[in-house]
Design an enzyme around this catalytic site. Structure first.
Site: not given
Length: 540
Positions: A80, A57, A287, A35, A406, A38
């Protein structure tokens, strides 16, 4: 005179100091999606550092994660600004749960206009990825950037490993600074001797001990040590719930199986054991709710972990904080040869039969046969993981990878990074149709680079895990679970991949064989029976 760990040599730019640091750390690839903030860092890019372009990204972070796991060195990511960090957060969280070392940098607006809340600026940039990074900073001065990146690298690589973050304003890169020399920081931590002696005593007196191995063993490259300890102790070996790596050969005669993430089912599996030693894993990852009888005192529990937080939350027993290699080496030295009978391991089921519609068990069995020797499997098929564990026994060290979080959207870009890190071996990505759509653009990067990657998409036209949980939780008429009309062959071909669709059992073997032999990236879409898998056999 040197100050703050910086040498007193001639000054260089912040950009040059950073690139020299990357070379010193053995970092030869940077993953990103560029971007405007950068561009000063990316201008006149050097030939000796490979810039790996991801088309989103989250994929950049996933690729860096896979590459870091393949090479056992930190991945380096350039995102970015705040928008890019936001896109990447799901896979940053996964890297945190995977304990993968990644140094993440992100652009920031110029310091002179930050007070005006400029376009693309990030307010309190270092807070954005927390708490899922180990270290996060926007340096106070441009000349502090290289030292911040060095600290981010050392912190990411220190067990328990994980991602770190540095926000860098666009105008910092051209500033002058002193070069920063890379240092050696040791990473192994030995166990407390008295605690290890207590563990050896417990193993010696136990009648039916169990070792529960987790991803920390494979991450440390200590699977062979783990096998030697298990054989000397004559203990049954179980895999911890949701283990993201293979830390014990799953055809070994002492291998007992996989522990459920249900408290009741896990406790039931371990009920015959009077001693449980958890190595390289939490105690335990659940879980669903339920009573964990394993904590009621019927079994003595020990834990070896390199994660002090995991030790702190363990509810009972003794935790030994140490890295895997020194702990297992000392355990092997201290253990006497056990006089117990060697325990029997699990019995593998017979080979599944071909049928139409195509059973997923037959696909998994066929895939294992088709995979070349030394191939690595990167998996994201949560609804079919129990079947995979039955019909695709993994060989051990560096053979299996998945996400510990997960969160979907990890494994396809991670497989691309894995293939980059293991260019002489085949990487196989086994992924569900729902999972694949989170990061399908990662195929483009693989195709452009002709990576040795075979992607097998299990197409059951929906979110199979959610279908199963709907049944377990006894809820009905849940919207958003069906995924009709996705053509993965056209999607893959549109990004430059070889692709084929299989819907008949008779076609499967040849399609997988061609996909594994293809020079470059290949996708095999397999339409399977849409029967709902049972993830938890009991409601607790």
């Amino acid at each position: 005179m040197a100050k703050n760990g910086k040498s007193g040599s001639k000054s260089v730019t912040v950009k040059q100091a950073t690139l020299d640091l990357l070379r010193s750390f053995g970092i030869d690839r940077v993953f990103g999606n560029p971007g405007s903030t950068e561009l000063p860092f990316l201008s006149d890019w050097p030939d000796d550092i490979d810039y790996v372009l991801a088309l989103q990204e989250a994929s950049a972070v996933g690729m860096a994660d896979g590459y870091a796991q393949a090479t056992r060195n930190a991945g380096f990511v350039n995102l970015h600004s705040a928008a890019g960090v936001g896109n990447a957060l799901g896979n940053i969280y996964t890297a945190h749960r995977n304990q993968t070392p990644i140094v993440i940098t992100a652009g920031q607006q110029a310091r002179s206009i930050l007070p005006l809340q400029a376009f693309l600026y990030a307010e309190r940039a270092s807070e954005f990825p927390r708490p899922y990074v180990k270290y996060s900073v926007e340096p106070a001065r441009p000349e502090d950037v290289p030292a911040a990146i060095a600290r981010a690298y050392y912190t990411a690589m220190q067990p328990p490993c994980g991602p770190t973050f540095v926000s860098i304003p666009i105008d910092d890169w051209a500033h002058a600074c002193a070069p920063v020399e890379a240092r050696k920081v040791s990473r192994e931590i030995g166990p407390e001797p008295e605690a290890m002696k207590a563990l050896v005593t417990a193993l010696g007196s136990a009648k039916h001990p169990a070792l529960v191995v987790g991803p920390g063993v494979d991450r440390a490259g200590a699977v062979d040590l783990m096998v030697r300890v298990a054989e000397k102790a004559k203990a049954s070996v179980w895999v911890s719930p949701f283990s993201a790596r293979c830390s014990f050969p799953e055809r070994h005669p002492q291998f007992a199986g996989f522990l459920h993430a249900s408290p009741a089912q896990l406790s039931d599996a371990l009920r015959e054991h009077d001693l449980v030693v958890v190595i390289g894993a939490p105690v335990f990852t659940f879980h669903v709710e339920g009573h964990a009888a394993i904590f009621d005192g019927g079994a003595t529990i020990f834990q070896i972990t390199d994660d002090p937080d995991a030790a702190a939350v363990t509810p009972v027993g003794t935790s030994i904080v140490a890295t895997m290699k020194p702990a297992l080496s000392l355990l092997l030295d201290l253990l006497p040869e056990s006089k117990r009978a060697t325990p029997k391991g699990r019995t593998l089921p017979p080979a599944p039969q071909a049928a139409d519609p195509l059973p997923v068990e037959f696909l998994l069995h066929s895939l294992l046969k088709a995979m070349p020797e030394g191939a690595s499997l990167v998996e994201e098929v949560p609804s079919h993981r129990p079947a995979m564990q039955k019909f695709m026994p993994m060989r051990g060290q560096d053979s299996f990878y998945t996400m510990a979080s997960g969160g979907l959207g990890y494994s396809l870009p991670a497989a691309v990074g894995m293939a980059l890190g293991k260019p002489k071996q085949r990487t196989v990505c086994l992924i569900g149709d729902g999972s694949a759509m989170y990061s399908i653009q990662a195929l483009w990067t693989a195709a452009q680079r002709k990576l040795p990657l075979t992607v097998v998409v299990i197409n059951n036209s929906g979110y199979g895990a959610m279908r199963s949980f709907s049944q377990v939780m006894q809820v009905r008429n849940v919207p958003g679970l069906e995924l009709p009309g996705i053509d993965f062959v056209r999607l893959a071909e549109g990004m430059g991949c070889h692709a084929v669709r299989v819907s008949k059992a008779a076609e499967l073997g040849e399609a997988l064989k061609r996909g594994m032999a293809f020079e470059g990236t290949s996708l095999v879409e397999v339409v399977v029976d849409s029967a709902v898998p049972v993830l938890y056999g009991q409601k607790h």
